[in-house]
Scaffold this active site. Structure first.
Site, PDB file in Angstrom:
ATOM      1  N   HIS A 130      68.683 -50.658 123.762  1.00  0.00           N
ATOM      2  CA  HIS A 130      69.397 -49.923 124.680  1.00  0.00           C
ATOM      3  C   HIS A 130      70.477 -48.612 124.320  1.00  0.00           C
ATOM      4  O   HIS A 130      70.921 -48.142 125.576  1.00  0.00           O
ATOM      5  CB  HIS A 130      69.394 -50.462 126.211  1.00  0.00           C
ATOM      6  CG  HIS A 130      67.814 -50.720 126.307  1.00  0.00           C
ATOM      7  ND1 HIS A 130      67.188 -52.446 125.350  1.00  0.00           N
ATOM      8  CD2 HIS A 130      67.031 -50.589 127.180  1.00  0.00           C
ATOM      9  CE1 HIS A 130      66.008 -52.525 126.170  1.00  0.00           C
ATOM     10  NE2 HIS A 130      65.718 -51.597 126.710  1.00  0.00           N
ATOM     11  N   GLU A 180      55.248 -44.319 121.861  1.00  0.00           N
ATOM     12  CA  GLU A 180      55.856 -43.202 121.785  1.00  0.00           C
ATOM     13  C   GLU A 180      54.519 -42.440 120.927  1.00  0.00           C
ATOM     14  O   GLU A 180      55.171 -41.202 120.747  1.00  0.00           O
ATOM     15  CB  GLU A 180      57.292 -43.335 120.998  1.00  0.00           C
ATOM     16  CG  GLU A 180      58.088 -44.190 122.030  1.00  0.00           C
ATOM     17  CD  GLU A 180      58.102 -45.370 123.179  1.00  0.00           C
ATOM     18  OE1 GLU A 180      56.743 -46.453 121.735  1.00  0.00           O
ATOM     19  OE2 GLU A 180      58.147 -46.448 123.488  1.00  0.00           O
ATOM     20  N   PHE A 189      63.854 -46.366 120.955  1.00  0.00           N
ATOM     21  CA  PHE A 189      62.340 -47.012 121.234  1.00  0.00           C
ATOM     22  C   PHE A 189      61.829 -45.479 120.782  1.00  0.00           C
ATOM     23  O   PHE A 189      60.914 -45.409 120.670  1.00  0.00           O
ATOM     24  CB  PHE A 189      61.613 -47.375 122.640  1.00  0.00           C
ATOM     25  CG  PHE A 189      62.295 -47.818 123.192  1.00  0.00           C
ATOM     26  CD1 PHE A 189      62.853 -49.062 122.688  1.00  0.00           C
ATOM     27  CD2 PHE A 189      62.569 -48.546 124.629  1.00  0.00           C
ATOM     28  CE1 PHE A 189      63.610 -50.360 122.810  1.00  0.00           C
ATOM     29  CE2 PHE A 189      63.068 -49.706 125.391  1.00  0.00           C
ATOM     30  CZ  PHE A 189      63.316 -50.312 123.999  1.00  0.00           C
ATOM     31  N   GLN A 234      62.266 -42.865 126.697  1.00  0.00           N
ATOM     32  CA  GLN A 234      62.625 -43.938 127.526  1.00  0.00           C
ATOM     33  C   GLN A 234      63.703 -44.577 127.158  1.00  0.00           C
ATOM     34  O   GLN A 234      64.623 -44.003 128.129  1.00  0.00           O
ATOM     35  CB  GLN A 234      61.926 -44.975 127.691  1.00  0.00           C
ATOM     36  CG  GLN A 234      62.438 -46.217 129.129  1.00  0.00           C
ATOM     37  CD  GLN A 234      61.299 -46.769 129.685  1.00  0.00           C
ATOM     38  OE1 GLN A 234      60.719 -47.590 129.481  1.00  0.00           O
ATOM     39  NE2 GLN A 234      60.443 -46.649 131.149  1.00  0.00           N
TER      40      GLN A 234
END
Lengths: 396, 326
Positions: free
Chosen positions: B131, B62, B88, B84
């Site tokens: 997430h 990243e 992250f 994504q």
């Protein structure tokens, strides 16, 4: 505590893949022939070497002046380049004006070689300005203080140079970036990028990601690491078990290990690397082994972590002494040349002192102008408050 | 035809497509965005149309994605990197906050850094750890960045186009649990301003401010509150930085009550900032303290417990009731 690699580490016997150290001018100023690299500096004659010496010596004097200014309270900080002049000036001999150069924050000799005025450079450490020079004219990026953060920028810029070439082929229009200096001649050599960092930075994750991206996209970028043996107080052996150039193989790029105090070897390695990079063969990593003769910055005290014995030993290998010996032995320069350089260096130092003492920041309100390109509600609200707050004092 | 019914994710795809068509300097990069079309298929079909140079599958890194995007912007490109998942983004936090946000200021305006970071965010999608995060406050806190988040397909289309065209860096936060929410996109709305709030429902009794994935929840809560006899006005921020505090204050001057609903932790959050700003500006209009509805001060839980954690209609209604109790 020796900062240098042990002979076993350097030999490649324990760790395979350690590269031989490229040298072209030894410490006595004698020339050593190298079949691959010497041809790259065959055209470097009296004039070029005297110019290299001039850039190194003037930078040395400027550097001392800046340290003195800091000691007198005129600078927020100073990061001395003493000892690293050959690595920087030598590498600049391999670069073209259309190349974009991305320094860390100790590349004063490199800045000078790129045409940046020391009177501008000093404003950064005085604490008056963050980007005192015309970046696009010199193709010399601002100093970056967060270690290694500038390295992926250089890779992205290099990737974009590849995009430019593709666009130029499909549209027939010359790509001008954001107005960075570009070569005007039709058949000019393609521009590339050179990015500088140190052995301390080499352990940052962004270096790893940068090398992966550069290799994967075949970016025209030179990674130039000045291994000055010390990351503030931590010796090189804590950063790596092997010379940093050894790491290049892991990325599938060519690595070169060069004596960073040998201006000819550095110039040859850089020219070799840039030729390869310009011809589309992708990135190269050069490790210039040198020594930081001064402190990390003026906030530092090297006596707490390294011995005077070590410092004295490296002082004998000062890159300026070596080049002076060469110029004298070969009768390329006489006393009047060295006196002339010293005079110029003194003039530059005096001018730097004069400018530094009066270099003040721009009106505070410009901070509100530069935070965003277009007005931002919260920034504009703060600007209004700032004006009203100050106006309140004026009325009293 | 100037309108089309699109899922929010497809409105984003279309915006990227249209910007890339109009400007050869716009390019997209990120993990799995090319051949696969992104893990949410937001970039589906773009690599096929624009090629692997303009829709780049990058190595996994990243900081490298954002760092190289900065470099491309220095050279005159308009990169649209995708991170994504929300959780992250932190390996790139240094690049975003110390470099992307500051390079225009550091260079006294010698450079513009028009990078638009696409960042799917928020919970309620049944995902494992990292997430489901809502990191908007970190970025909104940083001068030099703009942070926007759409709640509908129409807004998503025009906000992304405006973000890519903007000379400043923009963190474009995509409410991933609303990716499949369909809505009319009016392609003739060319004067769209992404940096002002939208009043989605007028009301006279209480102002309910929300943004991103919580907006449909807020609208449903307002509908439910009507049954209790409360006429709730709903404002969608759209932009978190800059924050359109004027629109909020104008509403509070009318209603006298304010509830702010978000998915993020309440502590030191966007809702905290709105509470403070409204208290400073319209103290005498307030009939009750500003109330915040957000996540508890614990890390995002395992997905099988997330219903306990992410505020829903009932938590908003409870806050509305508390406001009227004053």
């Amino acid at each position: 505590m020796p900062a240098e690699l042990t002979p076993e580490q350097s030999s490649g016997k324990i760790y395979p893949g350690v590269l031989p150290l490229l040298r072209i001018m030894d410490e006595e100023g004698a020339i050593l022939e190298d079949g691959t690299f010497s041809p790259y500096v065959q055209d470097v004659g009296e004039a070029e070497l005297k110019e290299a010496y001039r850039q190194m010596k003037v930078t040395r004097r400027f550097d001392d002046e800046a340290t003195a200014l800091q000691r007198q309270g005129q600078m927020s900080l100073w990061a001395p380049s003493r000892g690293q002049e050959a690595a920087q000036v030598g590498s600049a001999m391999g670069l073209l004006p259309q190349d974009y150069v991305v320094p860390s924050y100790r590349e004063h000799a490199l800045a000078f070689a790129r045409g940046v005025e020391f009177t501008d450079l000093v404003k950064f450490f005085r604490g008056s300005e963050t980007s005192p020079w015309d970046i696009k004219k010199h193709n010399f990026h601002p100093y970056t203080v967060v270690l290694a953060a500038q390295v992926p920028h250089a890779v992205g810029y290099a990737m974009a140079l590849n995009f430019d070439r593709e666009l130029e082929e499909t549209t027939g229009e010359k790509q001008m970036g954001q107005g960075q200096f570009s070569a005007s001649e039709e058949n000019a050599q393609p521009a590339a990028v050179a990015v500088y960092f140190g052995d301390g930075s080499s352990t940052e994750g962004e270096i790893h990601e940068s090398m992966v991206f550069a290799a994967s996209y075949n970016a025209p970028v030179l990674f130039f690491v000045q291994n000055n043996q010390w990351a503030i107080s931590v010796p090189f052996k804590t950063q790596s078990r092997v010379p940093l150039s050894t790491r290049a193989a892991g990325y599938g790029i060519e690595g070169l290990r060069v004596d960073g105090n040998d201006v000819l070897a550095v110039a040859a390695a850089t020219r070799y690397a840039m030729k390869k990079i310009r011809s589309g063969e992708g990135p190269v990593l050069i490790e210039a082994e040198t020594y930081r003769l001064g402190a990390h910055t003026t906030a530092d005290d090297p006596t707490k972590y390294r011995t005077g014995e070590e410092e004295n030993e490296y002082a004998q290998r000062d890159p300026l002494i070596r080049l002076e010996k060469y110029l004298r032995h070969n009768k390329l320069a006489d006393e009047s040349f060295f006196e002339g350089v010293d005079q110029e260096a003194q003039q530059v130092a005096s001018e730097v002192r004069r400018v530094a003492l009066v270099a003040e920041p721009a009106e505070y309100e410009t901070n509100f102008d530069f935070a965003y390109a277009k007005p931002h509600t919260q920034t504009e609200n703060d600007r209004r408050f700032y004006r009203e707050y100050n106006a309140g004092f004026e009325e009293e | 035809m100037t309108t089309e019914n699109l899922a929010l994710s497809k409105a984003i795809t279309r915006a990227l497509h249209d910007e890339m068509t109009e400007n050869p300097k716009v390019l997209a990069l990120g993990e799995d965005i090319g051949k696969l079309g992104g893990v949410f298929r937001v970039t589906d079909g773009l690599q096929k149309e624009f090629g692997a140079r303009r829709v780049m599958d990058t190595p996994l890194g990243e900081a490298g994605i954002i760092g190289t995007s900065v470099g491309m912007a220095l050279r005159g490109y308009r990169p649209v990197p995708e991170i994504q998942f929300d959780g992250f983004v932190f390996p790139a936090f240094n690049q975003i906050t110390t470099q992307l946000a500051r390079l225009r200021g550091r260079t006294n305006g010698q450079y513009e850094i028009p990078v638009t970071i696409r960042l799917p965010y928020g919970g309620s999608v049944g995902a494992i750890e990292h997430h489901s995060e809502s990191p908007e406050a970190y970025f909104a806190h940083t001068p030099g960045l703009r942070v926007v988040t759409p709640s509908s397909a129409h807004d998503a289309y025009w906000m992304l186009r405006a973000s890519i065209q903007h000379p400043d860096p923009v963190i474009f936060m995509e409410p991933k649990r609303r990716y499949w929410l369909k809505g009319e996109v009016d392609f003739s709305d060319t004067d769209f301003n992404p940096f002002c709030a939208a009043t989605l429902r007028e009301g006279s009794d209480l102002t309910l401010v929300s943004y991103g994935p919580m907006v449909p929840t807020a609208l449903a809560a307002a509908e439910a509150a009507r049954e209790d006899g409360h006429d709730v006005e709903v404002i969608d921020l759209r932009s978190i930085s800059p924050l359109d505090i004027e629109t909020i204050c104008a509403s509070v001057a009318k209603t006298g009550r304010l509830v702010v609903a978000q998915e993020a932790y309440n502590f030191v959050s966007v809702a905290s900032e709105i509470s403070a700003a409204v208290t400073e500006r319209c103290f005498y209009s307030l009939e009750a303290p500003v109330l915040r509805v957000g996540a508890f001060h614990t890390p995002y839980p395992v997905p099988r417990s997330e219903e306990e954690y992410v505020p829903g209609i009932d938590r908003i209604l409870e806050a509305i009731d508390r406001s009227f109790a004053y």
